[in-house]
Design an enzyme around this catalytic site. Structure first.
Site, PDB file in Angstrom:
ATOM      1  CE  LYS A 174      -3.807  -1.951   2.535  1.00  0.00           C
ATOM      2  NZ  LYS A 174      -4.684  -1.689   3.699  1.00  0.00           N
ATOM      3  CG  HIS A 177      -0.473   7.112   4.415  1.00  0.00           C
ATOM      4  ND1 HIS A 177      -0.323   7.530   5.520  1.00  0.00           N
ATOM      5  CD2 HIS A 177      -1.290   5.579   5.383  1.00  0.00           C
ATOM      6  CE1 HIS A 177      -0.367   6.294   6.804  1.00  0.00           C
ATOM      7  NE2 HIS A 177      -1.377   5.862   5.760  1.00  0.00           N
ATOM      8  CG  HIS A 180       3.225   4.600   7.140  1.00  0.00           C
ATOM      9  ND1 HIS A 180       1.668   4.774   5.666  1.00  0.00           N
ATOM     10  CD2 HIS A 180       2.402   3.914   7.657  1.00  0.00           C
ATOM     11  CE1 HIS A 180       1.053   3.208   6.191  1.00  0.00           C
ATOM     12  NE2 HIS A 180       1.124   3.555   7.297  1.00  0.00           N
TER      13      HIS A 180
END
Length: 651
Positions: A174, A177, A180
């Site tokens: 994933k 983003h 993070h």
């Protein structure tokens, strides 16, 4: 000045010799003072001795309340008289009385009474002789106090305290983003902070690397995957596969949901459901969701073929993450993850919850009702009706396992504020399980959201894309000044470093809990309190050092009495504060504490260049001013590295 990165420390004999030349026969020492590491501790200890003799208050009560000031106009240290709780007279009367009784001192001026406060100003000649050699000798260790992390400050042989800092923790396949990114920046800073304070720091990345979504991903890879693309860019390719398989899965899930609702309607009416049940069973059996469930079941059962593909995804992703993290000056001691939590530790946690009466069964599910302890904690679900463990159960098992493995003294979770409830529940449940000894050592460092984050490649926010975009923007900004640009040896590399600094400084510019707007134009500007401004300040100091080439020995022997201008004195006063700022940051855990100080210091520095000229000055004055500039460069370098930045020497 020579190698700015060398780690040295000032000796007690060096300091004693300096103080004797000022008029102090011995080094003032209070129980919590570290005079060779922090010049202000010398003043605190000295003032404590003098104040104890005139007030009759115990020295142990005076030392901790002598605090540094917010502005130089309010002095260098201040004593809030009410904090000493002396009875019999009003605090303002005591302040006036003690000021009158204050004896002559080689280190401090007579105190100024300001209401119920006593303001102390350091004598400038003594301050220069104490602070400048302290910075020049301590070099990259200036500001650090490694005794903070000792198990026993009186006996270093007992070793360091251990802290685990869990941060970043992206989900494999994933996008990395904004949440993070914030966790990575803040966690990296905290790891540096505690390491400098002498703790044994374990940097841990708890990856989202387990669950049914890996069954979805594995089946998707079989249909849409490419070995070549996987090896080239595993994170981007796996995300691409995940998107494609979900494009197939989403309409299937929607249809199955509709059929289930239709079935429920027929059952409520008492009508025949046989055909629909067969149709629904066939849809479920052929669905991507069911295939994913079966694949993940194989993983849980230890099927080597299923695990081999998962392991390949994980290992390739970690390798790519490591490349990205290195650009941010981040490294990890352990890549953990949900996959590493054993079924044994999860089951042990569940059994303890049951045995201690902490958990209870509710409609087939296992819950922990936390409302009697704190209403807002609510009821926490630890096991679904079908017996499946949830994140909370895994986290309980993982926390208990970590304590067993590392026997930590402190553990910090650097996780977004959206997880406030989850972590508060985790800590409370562990406490109720009879492990308050563990829960008391846990701390959640939370943070707000990044708003408006996007890249030129669209809405998928991969960190590498973000850093690339900011680096390109920074390069454009640098090109605008052609004369300076031509002097930079590696402009692309410098633009990348300064661009990363821009991202990190914007992230750290406010309190952690605040949301902020991701503004590529503002962050890459040299105007205002930005990353590029800090880098420019450092590069300018390096440029002065290169041009003058004053040997280190000459800086140490410089005649500091020649530094008479208020700009020089005030810069020394600000430089003396840095160790206290670092110490205070251990209480706030806020990067902005360090960053604000660095901007204040560099503002004073930039306003000093026209007054404290080096070029054209006579030899001895040049040495003295270069000693001051070398100290400013060292403190700026130390502070930037503590924040996780890479100071550039040319730009």
């Amino acid at each position: 000045m020579g190698d700015i990165h060398t780690t040295k420390t000032q000796s007690l004999d060096d300091l004693a010799s300096t103080l004797q030349s000022i008029g102090l026969s011995e080094v003032p020492r209070s129980s919590n003072a570290h005079p060779t590491l922090n010049a202000v501790d010398i003043y605190r200890s000295h003032l404590t001795e003098l104040l104890a003799s005139i007030t009759g208050v115990d020295a142990e009560r005076i030392y901790p309340v002598l605090s540094w000031t917010q502005t130089l106009e309010k002095g260098d240290l201040v004593l809030p008289v009410p904090a000493l709780r002396v009875k019999g007279k009003k605090p303002n009367e005591l302040a006036a009385e003690w000021a009158d009784k204050f004896p002559a001192s080689p280190l401090v001026e007579k105190p100024i009474v300001n209401g119920t406060f006593l303001q102390f100003n350091f004598k400038t000649e003594a301050l220069k002789k104490i602070v400048i050699p302290s910075i020049l000798k301590n070099q990259s260790s200036y500001g650090s106090n490694p005794t903070n992390g000792l198990k026993d400050a009186t006996n270093p042989a007992k070793g360091k305290r251990t802290i685990i800092i869990e941060f970043s923790s992206p989900n494999i396949a994933k996008p990395f983003h904004a949440g993070h990114l914030r966790s990575t920046i803040i966690g990296g800073f905290l790891a540096n902070l505690y390491e400098g304070a002498g703790w044994h720091v374990i940097r841990m990345n708890y990856l989202g690397d387990w669950g049914k979504q890996y069954g979805v991903l594995a089946n998707g890879y079989r249909q849409f995957g490419s070995e070549e693309e996987l090896l080239k860019d595993p994170i981007a390719h796996l995300f691409d596969v995940y998107v494609k398989i979900n494009e197939r899965k989403t309409p299937q899930d929607k249809l199955i949901k509709e059929k289930k609702e239709e079935l429920k309607g027929l059952q409520e009416k008492g009508e025949s459901t046989g055909d629909l049940e067969k149709e629904l069973a066939a849809l479920i059996e052929e669905s991507e969701d069911e295939r994913a469930r079966k694949y993940f079941k194989r993983m849980e059962d230890g099927d080597e073929e299923a695990l081999a593909l998962w392991r390949k995804f994980r290992d390739l992703s970690i390798a790519r993450y490591k490349e990205t993290y290195s650009r941010l000056n981040i490294q990890y001691d352990r890549y953990s993850g949900e996959s590493q939590v054993t079924a044994k530790s999860i089951e042990a946690a569940a059994q303890t919850l049951e045995k201690t009466g902490v958990s209870q069964t509710s409609e087939g599910a296992v819950i922990v009702d936390l409302t009697p302890y704190q209403k807002k904690l609510g009821k926490a679900l630890v096991k679904k009706k079908d017996g499946t463990s949830l994140y909370l159960t895994r986290d309980i098992g993982e926390l208990l396992q970590r304590y067993e493995d590392y026997d930590f003294d402190k553990m910090i979770y650097v996780v977004a504020s959206q997880q406030d409830l989850h972590l508060a529940q985790l800590f409370k449940i562990v406490e109720l399980m009879g492990r308050k000894d563990i829960s008391d050592k846990c701390l959640h460092i939370n943070f707000g959201m990044v708003l408006g984050m996007s890249t030129r490649k669209g809405t998928v926010k991969f960190l590498n894309d973000i850093l690339h975009d900011v680096g390109e923007k920074m390069h454009d900004v640098m090109r605008a000044n052609k004369e300076k640009y031509e002097q930079v040896e590696e402009p692309e590399k410098t633009a990348d470093t300064v661009g990363i600094t821009a991202v990190m400084v914007q992230d750290m510019s406010g309190k952690r809990i605040n949301n902020y707007e991701f503004d590529i134009n503002r962050m890459t500007s040299f105007e205002g309190d930005t990353g590029p401004y800090l880098q420019y300040a450092h590069a300018r100091l390096c440029s002065i050092d290169r041009k003058e080439q004053i040997p280190y020995a000459d800086l140490l022997s410089a005649d500091l009495s020649l530094l008479t201008e208020p700009h020089a004195i005030n810069l020394v006063r600000v430089l003396s504060q840095y160790p206290d700022v670092v110490q205070n940051t251990l209480k706030t855990n806020e990067p902005v504490t360090i960053l604000t100080y660095l901007f204040q210091m560099t503002h004073r520095l930039s306003s000093s260049y026209d007054i404290l000229r080096v070029k054209g000055s006579e030899s001895e004055l040049k040495k003295a001013r270069m000693a001051l500039y070398a100290c400013a460069r060292q403190v700026l370098n130390n502070g930037m590295k503590l924040l996780g930045l890479s100071p550039v020497e040319r730009m």
